[in-house]
Design a protein around this motif. Structure first.
Motif, mmCIF file in Angstrom:
data_model
loop_
_atom_site.group_PDB
_atom_site.id
_atom_site.type_symbol
_atom_site.label_atom_id
_atom_site.label_comp_id
_atom_site.label_asym_id
_atom_site.label_seq_id
_atom_site.Cartn_x
_atom_site.Cartn_y
_atom_site.Cartn_z
ATOM 1 N N LYS A 69 -16.914 27.100 -20.559
ATOM 2 C CA LYS A 69 -18.311 26.791 -20.256
ATOM 3 C C LYS A 69 -19.264 27.616 -21.113
ATOM 4 O O LYS A 69 -20.436 27.280 -21.261
ATOM 5 C CB LYS A 69 -18.606 27.024 -18.773
ATOM 6 C CG LYS A 69 -17.875 26.063 -17.845
ATOM 7 C CD LYS A 69 -18.487 25.995 -16.461
ATOM 8 C CE LYS A 69 -19.795 25.235 -16.455
ATOM 9 N NZ LYS A 69 -20.262 24.907 -15.101
ATOM 10 N N ILE A 127 -16.974 21.420 -15.613
ATOM 11 C CA ILE A 127 -15.573 21.342 -15.192
ATOM 12 C C ILE A 127 -15.500 20.509 -13.919
ATOM 13 O O ILE A 127 -16.304 20.702 -12.991
ATOM 14 C CB ILE A 127 -14.977 22.738 -14.927
ATOM 15 C CG1 ILE A 127 -15.062 23.602 -16.187
ATOM 16 C CG2 ILE A 127 -13.518 22.630 -14.478
ATOM 17 C CD1 ILE A 127 -14.565 25.017 -15.993
ATOM 18 N N GLY A 128 -14.568 19.604 -13.881
ATOM 19 C CA GLY A 128 -14.376 18.768 -12.701
ATOM 20 C C GLY A 128 -12.924 18.751 -12.281
ATOM 21 O O GLY A 128 -12.018 18.963 -13.101
ATOM 22 N N VAL A 172 -12.536 19.332 -18.547
ATOM 23 C CA VAL A 172 -13.689 20.016 -19.104
ATOM 24 C C VAL A 172 -14.387 19.057 -20.061
ATOM 25 O O VAL A 172 -13.744 18.505 -20.972
ATOM 26 C CB VAL A 172 -13.281 21.295 -19.859
ATOM 27 C CG1 VAL A 172 -14.517 22.046 -20.352
ATOM 28 C CG2 VAL A 172 -12.436 22.196 -18.978
ATOM 29 N N ALA A 192 -16.737 16.351 -13.680
ATOM 30 C CA ALA A 192 -17.128 17.330 -14.693
ATOM 31 C C ALA A 192 -18.480 16.979 -15.305
ATOM 32 O O ALA A 192 -19.284 17.869 -15.617
ATOM 33 C CB ALA A 192 -16.057 17.408 -15.781
ATOM 34 N N ASP A 205 -21.011 18.173 -12.969
ATOM 35 C CA ASP A 205 -21.099 19.633 -13.060
ATOM 36 C C ASP A 205 -21.886 20.044 -14.291
ATOM 37 O O ASP A 205 -22.613 21.052 -14.268
ATOM 38 C CB ASP A 205 -19.692 20.233 -13.109
ATOM 39 C CG ASP A 205 -19.697 21.745 -13.146
ATOM 40 O OD1 ASP A 205 -20.248 22.363 -12.210
ATOM 41 O OD2 ASP A 205 -19.151 22.319 -14.107
#
Length: 940
Positions: A603, A611-612, A802, A913, A916
């Motif tokens: 990240k 990120i999921g 990601v 993701a 996110d």
């Protein structure tokens, strides 16, 4: 005369044949069938050869352009029976699955390395981008190219060390190179289209141009005026019943009354050449009366909508009688507890709708089959099928023959993914041979393949989920509406599996789940990898992330709170015990470690990185009540080798190698000493289809039993010859030894020579009985909970993805997908990892780019290129497969299947993701359709 060289040999052709394509010359004249035809449009690369050292597509190269040039095909690689460095690298890295695309990839690799002996990964991807591999071996191909490049340069190259999960001296858990790979690397593997029997006829079907119409007349006379046409088959030529289907006999073999979609055939022309067959098919004249059609679920369910099913066909298996509920073919439901009370007790409720599109299998080998009379004058149908015995049973009805009167022979499949479980042209070629006595072959064009065979069902899903503030799930309502197309196909079973796994692997005390399948005049929708569960995983895992976000709970922690474990009921009500998959939370533990150590630091790349996570689960084998049985045979041959005979078919998944590992673990026979006969209905014991991730799971059991008996028989016979007690002997690497001294006493060849009768053992096996799912999830205890078993066992995974979003375009790049898989005891880790890597690529494309469109009953994606099959430069950029600690006593040596579980979770993990990263929730796949939406959201 045009003169050139092929694999070092001088060849020539007349000048007047100069416009002919090199691909056809290689395959038809020189019988060099390693070069494949996959797309007819320069899109797949399966036809790649070298011309003067450069990679060229032989499907677009005319013979007139080859004067004085040197052509090399896959058969020309290697010397003196040895693999060349590129082939060796592909072998080492297990960069082969079904093998249909492999020759083209090898030749493209040689072309690259001839021009650039030290390519970067980006240069490898650019050079091989036009070579498709639907099985998804791309990461291994890249590694193999890098290794081969180093070897050819003379540089030191590290050896590949595959994962080893075995105990010392054991075959179980050991990464053994797949048995079929050398033949696939050298072009020796014969796919059905590679066979060319003397006197072969070639077929072409006449398909309906209309999605719904009445057939008024079929005039075949003009076709017979085309030179070379031998026979035109219509419905009146079918010797048995003009009906077939995997679950219900509801689809005409050839339509003579009504056509219901553009894949319905009304006639088939067979001729001496493919060109004559094509011209004959164009000459057939068909008169239609176009009927009103329905193309949406909403229109199909309207009062007075045109009725698609045919009531005259009678009852359907596990579905409504045709027309009983209009255009509804199947409704299924699961209920537990009091869902309204559960929502009333919930602190947080999330409600959302999700949709998915159809998906095309897009195998590189198109559908087809061939037929001929064998040496005993027995009608034999050869095909790349998944279910030889099921095909035989369906064909028996069509051909008007007893199943034992003809034979089905499985040939290697160039990709299947569930789609080769149904008949396509099998009956056509069989009838042509029956009527003429000549061999017959049909290789569908890509356009015909795309319009005819079933696709993945499109779903409309509504989810409503309630939780308490501490994160515990309280209630779920879910409804599926699925387009089933004009025929039943696998729709009832797809919906039953879809609803059974629609909650995710979580305990939810109150459930109200419904699924409805609807007939339309779109294409047929049937079996595809994941079998109804991929769509619901997108919905379930998306809504779980939404709930966790609303509660402010970490998504892994939320799944840990609610995850299934020993003693809890599955969605179906089946209780998890020590005898069924209980290891889901091990996947969460492992994925948290990977995320913390490797993924979260990613990240730091930038602002728009997310990120999921998503968890998956699916049954191993079919379950739900029908018998599931298989047999295995071991026989000592006169040369000391062992014949291993099974119905389990091979499509690149590596089951045959894993099953030999199981056999050798018990028998002591060397792995290379088996001669496998697979999928020949005259030579193997009955076995069900290879589907539902059950190849090793189902056939592993009879293999274990027959191996024990075979070993004991060999030891008894060896003891008789040696005058020794059988328990004083052992078999290792096909040698009979004194158990104490390890002294060689006898080889298997010597033992075979001493026998007057064959040493043969057969074993039939049936998996423990399962039962249909109880609509009330057996909450009333009508079935003893110990006996209530809709499924044999369950495999799990948890996936982390990601992504990085480009704020200027809204484009999503998947930087990494990591899957932690519970597959029980992994028999062959490298083969299993290869399967899961391919599933990750397929599942990623399903989420990101799959855009198969059917508009007014016609597939817009009518070429392979338009199907957007993932290419070598596709996402994810990197991936990792991790095997979780797991025990499962239901499988052979504790093994479970992994072929499908990996495809279920990349799409929801990627969508989670994206949320996110940028706060945009994807409700409708594919993601690419929302690029502008993502861009605008970031601009706001």
């Amino acid at each position: 005369m045009i003169q050139f060289k092929v694999n070092g040999n001088s060849v020539s052709c007349p000048d007047e044949k100069g416009a002919r394509l090199l691909l056809n010359f290689l395959r038809e004249d020189l019988k060099l069938t390693g070069t494949k035809c996959g797309c007819e449009e320069k899109a797949c690369g399966a036809c790649t050869v070298l011309i003067d050292g450069k990679a060229v597509r032989s499907c677009a190269t005319a013979l007139k352009d080859l004067e004085g040039r040197n052509v090399v095909t896959v058969e020309g690689l290697g010397k003196d029976g040895e693999l060349d460095p590129v082939q060796q690298a592909y072998m080492e890295y297990n960069a082969v699955q079904c093998g249909f695309c492999t020759p083209g990839l090898l030749m493209a690799t040689h072309g690259l390395l001839n021009e650039n002996p030290n390519p970067t990964e980006a240069e490898i991807k650019k050079a091989l981008r036009l070579n498709l591999c639907r099985c998804g071996t791309y990461p291994r191909v890249i590694a193999a190219v890098q290794k081969a490049a180093a070897v050819l340069r003379g540089d030191e190259a590290p050896s590949y060390h595959p994962l080893d999960l075995s105990q010392p001296g054991s075959f179980i858990g050991k990464s053994i190179p797949r048995r079929d790979v050398p033949d696939k690397l050298t072009g020796r593997t014969k796919f059905y289209a590679d066979y060319d029997f003397p006197g072969m006829m070639y077929g072409k079907a006449v398909y309906s141009p209309h999605s719904h119409a009445r057939v008024l007349n079929v005039d075949t006379a003009p076709a017979y005026r085309v030179p070379g046409v031998q026979i035109v088959i219509t419905a009146r030529d079918i010797p048995g019943q003009n009906i077939h289907g995997v679950l219900a006999k509801d689809q005409p073999v050839l339509c003579d009354k009504r056509v219901k979609y553009i894949g319905d055939a009304v006639a088939v022309v067979f001729a001496d050449t493919q060109e004559a067959a094509n011209q004959g098919a164009k000459a057939v004249r068909v008169d239609y009366e176009v009927l009103p059609a329905v193309f949406t679920i909403e229109d199909a369910l309207k009062p007075g909508a045109p009725l698609i099913p045919s009531p005259e066909n009678g009852p359907n298996w596990n579905a409504y009688m045709a027309g009983e509920k209009g255009n509804i073919c199947k409704e299924t439901a699961l209920r537990r507890g009091d869902v309204e009370k559960g929502f009333a007790e919930s602190d947080v409720i999330v409600e959302a709708d999700f949709t998915t599109k159809p998906e095309e299998h897009a195998w590189i080998e198109v559908d087809g089959a061939l037929s001929a009379y064998d040496e005993h004058h027995k009608l034999t149908i050869y095909a790349p099928n998944q279910s030889p015995f099921a095909d035989r049973d369906q064909l028996a009805v069509v051909l008007g023959m007893a199943p034992e009167e003809f034979r089905i022979v499985h040939l290697p499949a160039g990709g299947a993914f569930g789609g080769k479980t149904e008949l396509t042209v099998h009956a056509f070629v069989a009838i042509a041979t029956m009527k003429t006595g000549r061999p017959a072959k049909m290789v569908l064009s890509r356009k015909d393949s795309l319009r005819t065979h079933p696709k993945r069902h499109p779903y409309h899903m509504h989810y409503k989920v309630g939780t308490s503030n501490d994160g515990r799930l309280k209630a779920m309502q879910m409804q599926i509406l699925a387009d089933g197309g004009p025929y039943l196909s696998w729709t009832p079973r797809v919906l039953e599996q879809g609803i059974s796994y629609s909650t995710g692997p979580y305990f939810i005390p109150n459930l109200d789940l419904k699924a409805t399948g609807v007939y339309t005049n779109n294409l047929v929708y049937g079996a595809m990898r994941g079998f109804g569960a991929g769509q619901t995983h997108f919905g379930a895992e998306s809504v779980m992330d939404m709930v966790a976000g609303k509660l402010g709970i970490d998504p892994i922690t939320f799944r840990e709170i609610n995850g299934l474990e020993r003693g809890l009921p599955m969605t179906t009500g089946q209780i998890l015990t020590d005898k069924i998959g209980i290891d889901y939370k091990n996947t969460l533990k492992a994925v948290r470690k990977v995320a913390d150590e490797k993924l979260r630091p990613m990240k730091a790349r930038g602002k728009y990185v997310g990120i999921g996570f998503a968890s998956g689960w699916r049954s191993v084998a079919g379950g739900l009540g029908p018998d599931e049985n298989a047999g295995a045979t071991l026989e000592l041959l006169p040369n000391g080798r062992v014949s291993y005979r099974i119905a389990c078919t091979e499509m690149g998944q590596g089951s045959h190698t894993s099953l030999c590992q199981i056999a050798s673990e018990i028998t002591g026979v060397a792995l290379d000493d088996y001669d496998i006969v697979a999928g020949d209905t005259d030579r193997v014991l009955f076995g069900g289809g290879v589907m539902a991730s059950r190849g090793v799971f189902l056939w592993g059991h009879p293999t274990m039993h027959v191996a024990e008996k075979f070993r004991d028989l060999l030891l008894i016979k060896a003891g008789e010859k040696l005058g020794a007690a059988p328990d004083s002997l052992a078999i290792r690497e096909s040698r009979i030894l004194d158990k104490k001294s390890e002294k060689l006493l006898l080889t298997l060849a010597e033992l075979a020579a001493a026998q007057k009768e064959p040493l043969l053992v057969e074993e039939d096996f049936m998996l423990p009985k399962t039962c249909p799912v109880s609509p009330n999830t057996n909450e009333d205890g009508a079935i003893d909970p110990k006996e209530y078993r809709p499924h044999h066992t369950v495999a799990y995974n948890t996936t982390a993805a990601v992504v990085e979003v480009d704020p200027a375009t809204g484009k999503v790049r998947v930087l990494n997908v990591t899957e932690v898989c519970d597959g029980g005891q992994i028999i062959n880790p490298d083969a299993a990892a290869t399967q899961i890597e391919g599933a990750i690529i397929m599942g990623t494309a399903y989420g990101l780019t799959n855009d198969f469109k059917v508009v007014d009953g016609v597939n817009v994606n009518d070429t392979l290129g338009k199907c957007k099959v993932p290419r070598i430069d596709c996402d994810p950029q990197t991936m990792e497969v991790v095997f979780a600690e797991a025990e499962d006593p239901t499988g052979p040596f504790g093994a479970k299947g992994v072929a499908e579980i990996g495809v279920l979770t990349p799409a929801p993990a990627i969508c989670n993701a994206i949320y996110d990263a940028v706060g945009v929730r994807i409700y409708d796949l594919p993601v690419v359709d929302h690029q502008e939406e993502i861009k605008k959201a970031l601009q706001r």
